[in-house]
Design an enzyme around this catalytic site. Structure first.
Site, PDB file in Angstrom:
ATOM      1  CB  CYS B 118       0.981  -9.129   1.067  1.00  0.00           C
ATOM      2  SG  CYS B 118       1.364  -7.836   2.261  1.00  0.00           S
ATOM      3  CB  CYS B 121      -0.668  -5.593   1.298  1.00  0.00           C
ATOM      4  SG  CYS B 121       1.076  -5.853   1.431  1.00  0.00           S
ATOM      5  CG  ASP B 122      -3.554  -7.345  -0.471  1.00  0.00           C
ATOM      6  OD1 ASP B 122      -3.230  -6.146  -0.562  1.00  0.00           O
ATOM      7  OD2 ASP B 122      -3.028  -8.235  -1.137  1.00  0.00           O
TER       8      ASP B 122
END
Lengths: 109, 310
Positions: B118, B121-122
């Site tokens: 992801c 997200c990261d």
């Protein structure tokens, strides 16, 4: 509201509120820009209510608090870490089903 | 979610069973530029949030719970969940897909420590460092482009010598100054330091057989998706790859069971096609309940139950 049971913890408070806690602490590392973090937030709040008195539940915003995530090598969010006696007892990365988090909490109790 | 919206508007007694949270893969999508009605695009999270609110406005009940299997009892379908069982006339399976694992050493061990599925997200954890992206489809290319906001350099590894991604994305990725594409090259191992933080990858050029190492701190894997259908085993015969076969009306071979979205056997898996599937499935489920069991626009409390598993 289950949300009342969730602490918001900062880098400065981390030692006192998490590492020195007398009961295990589940810390939800999150950020506003992370969809899966929003996805598990209600679950984390529910767990705070269900485990009240046995496990403390805290959230740490990684944007506002870069030190602690750096210390624990967190490079993905959401990351849930259960601290027990100042040590990492359980760690879960990504949005997972509630049953998996409950499993991790049961293990440390 | 669209199936839930249509079923709720049809005044069926509808429950959407959700394992984690409504939205699935869209939640991990930073920006959606191909869903009509949003000329500037919309964040994946906001789109999901809007869909959920819209469905709830018409009374859709969203229940968190994990469906473990389905079974049949005459004309009823039993939806077995970890903590309870629901008896229903119709089920729409809309469980989507999850990312495929690459299956190389270091992948599972270092997930969350540099290995990610992801970028939204990261990505911000990789400011000013080099990262690797694996894959050649729309997702891999979109995420590689997204990561250029943070990373100093993005290495895109693709096992073929051309990308599968759509034209506009291919153009963007091949001309981006921060992206280097490693054609016909696969990763064979992910390395980490003694803190278990990713520090590099080993790669293999499939044409020359040459291997090399690259010092990257992040490895983002987008090598495809696999359907969430293990709960259907023994109830429904699955197509190769685990997908659910349906007809054009989204009906499966089991009467009373429809499928919608990415979980279906089909060519194009997009939010807009999933929404279309959901509407079709809910419409047909309503007709089925009406003609087969004689329920017709009954008040919600006495209506025929219909379930949507997501």
């Amino acid at each position: 509201m289950a949300g009342d049971n969730v602490l918001h913890v900062s880098d400065a408070e981390f030692d006192e509120m998490v590492l020195k806690s007398d009961i295990p602490v589940l810390v939800d590392f999150w950020a506003a820009w992370c969809g899966p973090c929003q996805a598990i937030a209600p679950t984390v709040e529910e767990l705070a209510g269900e485990f009240v008195g046995r496990i403390r539940v805290a959230k740490m915003n990684v944007d506002e608090n870069p030190k602690t995530p750096g210390k624990y090598g967190i490079r993905a969010i959401p990351t849930l870490i259960v601290f027990k006696g100042g040590q990492v007892a359980e760690q879960i990365t990504g949005a997972v089903a509630k049953s998996q988090i409950v499993g991790a909490l049961d293990k440390v109790l | 979610m669209t199936a839930g919206l249509y079923a709720a508007r049809a005044r069926l007694n509808t429950r959407l069973m959700e394992k984690i949270s409504p939205g699935g893969q869209v939640l991990t999508t930073d920006w959606v530029d191909n869903y009509p009605g949003f000329p500037e695009g919309v964040s994946g999270f906001e789109l999901v949030d809007r869909m959920r609110k819209q469905a709830e406005r018409f009374g859709l009940e969203i229940v968190r719970g994990e469906v473990t299997r389905l079974s049949r009892e005459d004309d009823w379908i039993l939806v077995h969940m970890t903590e309870s069982t629901l008896r229903t006339r119709a089920v729409i399976v809309a469980t989507g897909t999850i990312p495929v694992k690459l299956g190389i050493p270091g992948e599972i061990e270092y997930t969350g420590k540099g290995v990610s599925y992801c970028a939204t997200c990261d990505g911000p954890f990789y400011r000013g460092v080099e990262v690797a992206v694996v894959g050649g489809g729309d997702t891999a290319v979109e995420e590689a482009l997204y990561l250029t906001r943070f990373a100093s350099k993005v290495h895109l590894f693709h096992r073929r010598d051309q990308l599968r991604a759509t034209g506009i994305l291919r153009e963007a990725v091949t001309t981006h100054p921060k992206i280097q594409i490693h054609w016909s090259t696969v990763l064979t191992e992910i390395h980490a330091d003694d803190r278990k933080l990713v520090r590099g990858v080993t790669h293999l050029d499939l044409k020359t057989g040459q291997t090399g190492q690259l010092p990257v701190e992040g490895v983002f894997l987008f090598v495809g998706q696999t359907p969430t259908t293990s709960f259907l085993q023994g109830f429904l015969e699955l197509a190769p790859g685990g997908y659910v076969d349906t007809d054009l009306e989204m009906a499966t071979v089991q009467p009373g069971v429809w499928a919608a979205g990415d979980v279906r056997s089909k060519v194009l898996r997009q939010i807009v096609t999933a929404a279309g599937d959901g509407a079709t499935a809910a419409f047909n489920a309503e007709k089925y309940i009406e003609t087969r069991f004689g329920y017709s626009h009954a008040p919600k409390t006495t209506g025929a139950p219909a379930g949507v598993a997501s």
